[in-house]
Write an enzyme that holds these catalytic residues in place. Structure first.
Site, short mmCIF file in Angstrom:
data_model
loop_
_atom_site.label_atom_id
_atom_site.label_comp_id
_atom_site.label_asym_id
_atom_site.label_seq_id
_atom_site.Cartn_x
_atom_site.Cartn_y
_atom_site.Cartn_z
N GLU A 46 -13.74 -8.57 5.87
CA GLU A 46 -13.29 -7.74 5.54
C GLU A 46 -12.43 -7.92 4.41
O GLU A 46 -11.60 -7.41 3.71
CB GLU A 46 -12.76 -6.55 6.36
CG GLU A 46 -14.33 -6.33 7.16
CD GLU A 46 -13.94 -5.22 7.64
OE1 GLU A 46 -14.67 -4.55 9.30
OE2 GLU A 46 -12.89 -4.91 9.00
N PHE A 62 0.60 -1.43 8.92
CA PHE A 62 0.02 -1.03 7.24
C PHE A 62 -1.50 -1.72 7.20
O PHE A 62 -2.06 -2.02 7.39
CB PHE A 62 0.12 -1.60 6.46
CG PHE A 62 0.18 -1.71 4.84
CD1 PHE A 62 0.42 -0.16 4.46
CD2 PHE A 62 -1.37 -2.69 4.15
CE1 PHE A 62 -0.91 0.19 3.26
CE2 PHE A 62 -1.50 -1.97 2.81
CZ PHE A 62 -0.89 -1.03 2.50
N ILE A 80 -5.48 -0.45 5.26
CA ILE A 80 -6.11 -0.28 3.72
C ILE A 80 -7.28 -0.80 4.33
O ILE A 80 -7.96 -1.53 4.59
CB ILE A 80 -5.00 -0.31 3.06
CG1 ILE A 80 -6.00 -0.72 1.78
CG2 ILE A 80 -5.09 -2.36 3.11
CD1 ILE A 80 -5.29 -1.23 0.03
N ALA A 92 -9.48 -3.29 2.79
CA ALA A 92 -9.09 -4.32 2.07
C ALA A 92 -10.47 -4.77 1.97
O ALA A 92 -10.50 -5.88 1.21
CB ALA A 92 -9.35 -4.98 2.99
N HIS A 132 -6.01 -3.11 14.50
CA HIS A 132 -6.17 -3.88 13.50
C HIS A 132 -4.49 -4.83 13.09
O HIS A 132 -3.94 -4.43 13.74
CB HIS A 132 -5.69 -3.00 12.05
CG HIS A 132 -6.98 -2.06 11.95
ND1 HIS A 132 -7.78 -2.47 11.08
CD2 HIS A 132 -7.43 -0.84 12.39
CE1 HIS A 132 -8.82 -1.37 11.46
NE2 HIS A 132 -8.09 -0.24 11.87
#
Length: 348
Positions: A90, A121, A123, A125, A74
């Site tokens: 995204e 980090f 998430i 999103a 990522h």
């Protein structure tokens, strides 16, 4: 039997963890006889088994090195360089609500987060505005490494499920889904709501069983119509949460802390979400949170100019209560939305 290469590559595009992909393919026994999209679509639409297998293998059987392999695939959240088209889509809601101050803070915190935990980090999103992501980053950077490792793994699972859902939806044409939904509707009227569809057995015997290809419809559904544009509001993120009835006295709202998130999704081209919640339906106080900010920014920029370009309604929440006597009913809770107004009602 070794699974076909395309099956592995498609799953790797959803989660770049080779151990997880190999164990998942072994568990569902995907063979070379059918396309992986067809095989996965059949499994996902017929029951929750496939998702449960995915989660079990990811959370309980994948080694920590496998988690790290997926994390490293990522880009850092808010980063513009080296971001693929899919990640860009995204993070569209974050990009639409990003400003220089948020970007500066996010960059610095991303560096601190990586230095502390050793991975980016993470998430989910999709549909989440930049201020919300920044708040989550500020909160989670204070966690202990073991806690944050688990948080990142859960977020990775959310991202994987979202990507896999899109893969299955793309495989199944919209025309087929609509035709199948109409056919199921006729069958339910003829056989009664307790009649199974497509031979699914007891899972389809509830009033919540419906929808295209034999999918189990959420007992709570919604529909968003943009009354200013005169069309459905597509790609609008929605979160459903529940608080127990005992969290408040009769006629009063429960405290915010008593709500637990149950599911999330985004509206399709028809403005609908039919898979927010898996049955059975439990009594309780329910909350639908429509993340309207990113949608309004994308579709009503000129109307928002007098507001400094900011959405007047960054989010819309609809609270309603379901009693124990109503848990076999279906609840359709749409909203009619415009840049400066909205309304809701219980539909059918």
């Amino acid at each position: 039997r070794r699974p076909p290469p395309h099956a592995r590559s498609l799953l790797m595009s959803c989660c770049q963890c080779s151990v997880w992909v190999d164990r998942l393919l072994d568990a569902v026994n995907v063979s070379g006889g059918n396309s992986v999209s067809s095989s996965l679509s059949s499994r996902v639409s017929s029951s929750r088994d496939f998702v449960m297998i995915m989660r079990r293998i990811w959370l309980n059987e994948t080694p920590l090195s496998g988690w790290l392999e997926a994390f490293e695939a990522h880009p850092r959240i808010g980063q513009k360089k080296h971001v693929q088209e899919r990640e860009s889509k995204e993070q569209a809601a974050a990009a639409a609500t990003m400003n220089e101050d948020i970007a500066t803070q996010m960059h610095a915190l991303n560096e601190q987060y990586y230095d502390k935990f050793g991975f980016v980090f993470l998430i989910c999103a999709s549909g989440v505005p930049a201020p919300t992501i920044l708040a989550a980053l500020k909160d989670r950077i204070n966690n202990k490494p073991a806690v944050e490792f688990q948080n990142a793994a859960v977020e990775q699972m959310k991202i994987t499920e979202l990507r896999l859902h899109k893969l299955v939806v793309e495989h199944t044409s919209g025309t087929h889904r609509r035709a199948q939904a109409r056919l199921d509707g006729v069958r339910r009227h003829l056989a009664g709501t307790s009649a199974p569809l497509h031979g699914e057995g007891s899972a389809a015997a509830t009033p919540s069983a419906t929808a295209a290809g034999g999918a189990v419809r959420s007992p709570i559904t919604t529909h968003v119509l943009d009354t200013a544009l005169g069309r459905p509001a597509s790609n609008l993120s929605i979160v459903i949460s529940r608080a127990p009835l005992e969290a408040s006295s009769v006629g009063t709202a429960p405290p915010a802390a008593s709500y637990t998130e149950l599911g999330r999704g985004a509206t399709n081209d028809d403005g609908r979400v039919a898979t927010l919640l898996q049955p059975p339906l439990m009594p309780g106080h329910y909350r639908l949170r429509f993340e309207t900010g990113a949608y309004l920014l994308s579709n009503h920029a000129s109307a928002l100019a007098p507001c400094g370009g900011l959405p007047f309604y960054p989010e819309v929440t609809v609270d309603f209560t379901i009693s124990a006597a109503q848990t076999r009913e279906h609840f359709h809770v749409p909203i009619l939305l415009s840049p400066f107004g909205y309304s809701t009602y219980r539909g059918s």
